[in-house]
Every structure is written in C-alpha cells, then in structure tokens.
Design a protein around this motif. Sequence first.
Motif, PDB file in Angstrom:
ATOM      1  N   THR A 123       7.650  -2.936  -3.208  1.00 24.91           N
ATOM      2  CA  THR A 123       6.580  -2.331  -2.422  1.00 24.91           C
ATOM      3  C   THR A 123       7.112  -1.072  -1.749  1.00 24.91           C
ATOM      4  OG1 THR A 123       7.100  -3.510  -0.363  1.00 24.91           O
ATOM      5  CG2 THR A 123       5.616  -4.613  -1.947  1.00 24.91           C
ATOM      6  N   GLY A 125       6.764  -0.250   1.293  1.00 23.02           N
ATOM      7  CA  GLY A 125       7.352  -0.612   2.572  1.00 23.02           C
ATOM      8  C   GLY A 125       8.787  -1.070   2.424  1.00 23.02           C
ATOM      9  N   ASP A 126       9.067  -1.879   1.385  1.00 22.20           N
ATOM     10  CA  ASP A 126      10.436  -2.325   1.128  1.00 22.20           C
ATOM     11  C   ASP A 126      11.353  -1.150   0.822  1.00 22.20           C
ATOM     12  OD1 ASP A 126      10.159  -5.074   1.523  1.00 22.20           O
ATOM     13  OD2 ASP A 126       9.408  -5.402  -0.514  1.00 22.20           O
ATOM     14  N   TRP A 144      11.331  -2.835   8.807  1.00 23.34           N
ATOM     15  CA  TRP A 144       9.948  -2.881   8.341  1.00 23.34           C
ATOM     16  C   TRP A 144       9.017  -2.179   9.330  1.00 23.34           C
ATOM     17  CZ3 TRP A 144       7.753  -4.104   3.794  1.00 23.34           C
ATOM     18  CH2 TRP A 144       6.365  -4.221   3.766  1.00 23.34           C
ATOM     19  N   GLU A 160      -0.072  -0.586   7.806  1.00 24.06           N
ATOM     20  CA  GLU A 160       0.416  -1.973   7.746  1.00 24.06           C
ATOM     21  C   GLU A 160       0.056  -2.613   6.408  1.00 24.06           C
ATOM     22  OE1 GLU A 160      -1.540  -0.771  10.085  1.00 24.06           O
ATOM     23  OE2 GLU A 160      -0.504  -0.911  12.017  1.00 24.06           O
ATOM     24  N   SER A 161      -1.152  -2.295   5.920  1.00 21.39           N
ATOM     25  CA  SER A 161      -1.595  -2.828   4.632  1.00 21.39           C
ATOM     26  C   SER A 161      -0.935  -2.096   3.470  1.00 21.39           C
ATOM     27  CB  SER A 161      -3.112  -2.721   4.532  1.00 21.39           C
ATOM     28  OG  SER A 161      -3.563  -3.068   3.246  1.00 21.39           O
ATOM     29  N   ARG A 162      -0.907  -0.764   3.557  1.00 14.68           N
ATOM     30  CA  ARG A 162      -0.346   0.024   2.463  1.00 14.68           C
ATOM     31  C   ARG A 162       1.138  -0.227   2.267  1.00 14.68           C
ATOM     32  NH1 ARG A 162      -3.857   1.419  -1.330  1.00 14.68           N
ATOM     33  NH2 ARG A 162      -5.634   2.600  -0.528  1.00 14.68           N
ATOM     34  N   ALA A 163       1.839  -0.638   3.305  1.00 12.90           N
ATOM     35  CA  ALA A 163       3.274  -0.918   3.169  1.00 12.90           C
ATOM     36  C   ALA A 163       3.523  -2.028   2.152  1.00 12.90           C
ATOM     37  CB  ALA A 163       3.864  -1.308   4.528  1.00 12.90           C
ATOM     38  N   HIS A 164       2.519  -2.893   1.911  1.00  9.21           N
ATOM     39  CA  HIS A 164       2.666  -3.988   0.945  1.00  9.21           C
ATOM     40  C   HIS A 164       2.231  -3.567  -0.466  1.00  9.21           C
ATOM     41  CE1 HIS A 164       3.595  -7.060   3.984  1.00  9.21           C
ATOM     42  NE2 HIS A 164       2.680  -6.461   4.750  1.00  9.21           N
ATOM     43  N   SER A 165       1.824  -2.321  -0.636  1.00 14.09           N
ATOM     44  CA  SER A 165       1.364  -1.840  -1.944  1.00 14.09           C
ATOM     45  C   SER A 165       2.551  -1.432  -2.812  1.00 14.09           C
ATOM     46  CB  SER A 165       0.435  -0.636  -1.778  1.00 14.09           C
ATOM     47  OG  SER A 165      -0.716  -0.975  -1.045  1.00 14.09           O
ATOM     48  N   TYR A 166       2.343  -1.523  -4.126  1.00 13.91           N
ATOM     49  CA  TYR A 166       3.323  -1.035  -5.090  1.00 13.91           C
ATOM     50  C   TYR A 166       2.953   0.409  -5.471  1.00 13.91           C
ATOM     51  CZ  TYR A 166       5.067  -5.793  -5.508  1.00 13.91           C
ATOM     52  OH  TYR A 166       5.624  -7.013  -5.226  1.00 13.91           O
TER      53      TYR A 166
END
Length: 341
Positions: A123, A125-126, A144, A160-166
Amino acid sequence: MDEDVTKGGAPATMLDVVDLRVDFSQAGGVTRAVDGVSFQVAQGETLAVVGESGSGKSVTMLSVMRLLDGRDTKTSGAVLWASADGASRDLRGMDERGLNALRGSEIAMIFQDASASLNPLLTVGDQIAETVRLHEDASRAQAWARAVELLTQVGIAAPESRAHSYPHQLSGGMRQRVMIAIALAGRPRLLIADEPTTALDVTIEAQILQLLEDIQRQQGLSIVIVTHDLGVVGEIADRVVVMYAGQIVECGAARDVLGTPRHPYTAALLACLPQIAGDGEAESPFRRAKPGVVPRIGEGFVGCRFRSRCPLARAECERDVPLVETAPGWKSRCFFWEEAS
C-alpha cells in the motif's frame, strides 16, 4: 574545465557540481554522456535543467545522486554538498554507507514514472511509512501516522483511507503526489524532480507544480527540476540550465533566458511553443530551424554540437565553442549569441 555556470549572490550554495563527466563503457568503446557540466544550486531556489531527450539532463542528476555507479560507468569531477552540519563533502568520494545516510535525509529524488517507481505489492501508506522509519527513530504506529500526515500535506483527499490503497488504485496525479510524499518523508533540504509532470494532463501538471512551489515556500527547500518543457520552467524556476548533447549551452536567470535567449538552441526550443494566431509579430527564424534530433552519445563531435540544426551556423562553428559570460550570471556557448537574441 568549464566555469561554475550559476554562481549567484546572497543565498548559500548547497550543491556545487564542478566539471562533471560521465562515460559509459559499451561494446563499441567508451561513450561520454555528460561532458564538463558545472552548476550550483542555492538555498531555497528552484533550478530547471532543460533539454530534449538525449541531452544528458537525467544522467547528470542520477550521477549527482551516485545512482549510476557501476563497473560500466566512469565519472569524474566533483559534486560538493553543504551538509546540515556545515561541512562540505564531495559525494563522489563518499562510501556507500555515507551515501545511504544522505540520500533521502538531505537530498531526495522524484523519478519520472511513478507507476514504475512504486511497489505494486505494498500500500502507499506502507511505502511512505517504510521511508519514514528508514530515516527516523519511529515506531510502526508513528511512521504510519507520519505517512497519513504526508498524504495530507501533498493534497490527497481522505488520506487515512487512501493510505490503504495500492498504486494501481490511484490516478496518475495521485501516484505522483505519493512519490512526492515519499521524497519528503526524510525531511530533505534538496529535492530533485526528474520530469515530475510527464504523462499528466495540463490541469494535473499545474497542480503538481503548484504543490512543489507550496512545499518549497513552507519548508525552504531547494529544488532541481529536470524537464523538456519550457512552459514548466516559466512557471516554477528561478534559474535555468539548458543542455544539448551532454553539454550546457546556456544558463542564467529564467526570466532572462526565456525572455531573450542567447543560444540558438534555446531560441529554437522557445519557438516550438504554441503561438497565438494572428498576433501580428514577425515569425522567429528559429521556427525554421533544421529538423533533426539530439546527436547520439558517443558520436565524434567537432565544433558546435548544435550546428547541423542551427540556422545561424557558419564556418566559425566548426571550432570548439567555449561557454562564455554574456552578462553577470548569464552564459552562452555560441560565438553569435547576440544574433540569437
């Protein structure tokens, strides 16, 4: 050795590239991609490095970062960096450990293709958090939180949501913003942006350029932007270096170079910009510059490297042309620079 081509006034010099040469070893012999390039970057300024594909601009900046090191590449010259502790270091003489400590934390680079640069298996964020932890003593939770903060800073909605996107779930403009966030994660003092608006539409391009300007103003960053687009230069740059076939052919304040160019190549680039129909102005002779492309690296050069395409070319251009000062802080590699104006 070429002179330092962008020596300036009050702001402290952060990066000083002196007589940089880059040679690639190939089956047919050694080819020189960058030939005697010198420039400086001052604190808080934006320097644009401009030229067509093949001019050597990206190779120059990759060499500054020591990202081309290898047995098939030989570089010479000096790349002097003024570190945060006040010491001046030649990046070419640093070991890999020292370079890794400097990359990202003091000098960061945004690469051309965000899709190729981002890891498709992690992701965003990662990927940002990983960079934070590389440069700071931060826990996973702290890294994070910093990643989300950086996504907010670069203008991504619902961070916060987009950080979990690929990466594949984001648009091209959003991926480029993520690349900027990763570059900022180490809190660098110099940001090198290699064609940061390539493949973006004009609206998103304008947003990315405005973002870079805003970040620079907020954090006091220095920026080097590599581009083939003189429209980008006019939007963001304080000074400009124009490259052709591995050499600097003109450099100076952006307003001067774009307003009254003193090299035929710069004039030809400007003449390629869209013109308003019926504006009543005489057509530039450089709109009739001879067709062609930048010579391939490794070709034997005699005299001016632009002369085969130049409408001002004459017998004198068969001699080597030095980079000469035409005004304080403004240089050109042309015997007939007054005609180019």
